[in-house]
Design a protein around this motif. Sequence first.
Motif: not given
Length: 224
Positions: A101-106, A145, A148
């Motif tokens: 999963r993208p770090a931003e979504s997490q 990630a 971020s």
Amino acid sequence: MRVVRAMLVIAAASSLAGAAAWNYAVGWHPSTGEYPIQGIDVSQETGPVDWLTARARGVDFAYVRAIRDGTRRDRRFQSNWAALGEAGMRRGVLHQFSLCRPAESQADAFVTFVPRAIDALPAVLELDLDAGCAARPDRAAVLAAIRSFLAVVEHHTGSPMLLKISEPFEQAYPVSGAIARPLWASQDFFAPLYLARPWRMWQASTIRRIDGVDRPVHWDVVAP
């Protein structure tokens, strides 16, 4: 017949010894003399917890998983979080990081699901290799990630996170020497040595049984 009886006696003795060893293992925890502060971490797999009973059995604090698989809320997070507050226990949250999963979504999931609480223990980022996620990015991408994610979540919580790093994850992506955060190591029964820096917390057992919880709990201690 004598041989058969002897074999039965040996088998019974072995069974009793095995049962005694197992009972010792599931009841074991590090010495409170050496580690005065001890607690547990739980998730939906742990099932319901009677927190007042757990506190009476030596649980000084509890970490509850808030996010699993990067972006999904743990089904028992809200009930555990509320019950811990009602029981007057020290509490903190864990986020299970995902390489899929993208770090931003997490980070968005954490900010959405985890409330700010001035009395909360520092939040924890769980780093482990998940068999359900086949992605294995290179180390530079993983470290980027993680950094971020930390930047967003630590702004939300107002304090540095702990990094709970499994030995397989540390071997695949040496993190402990690259990101300056307090560390949480995991190893049953023996104090872990696989991190590049001293750990702040140690998950010492994944099979401990205590009153108030039907299933085994993860038993944790704080470094003295």
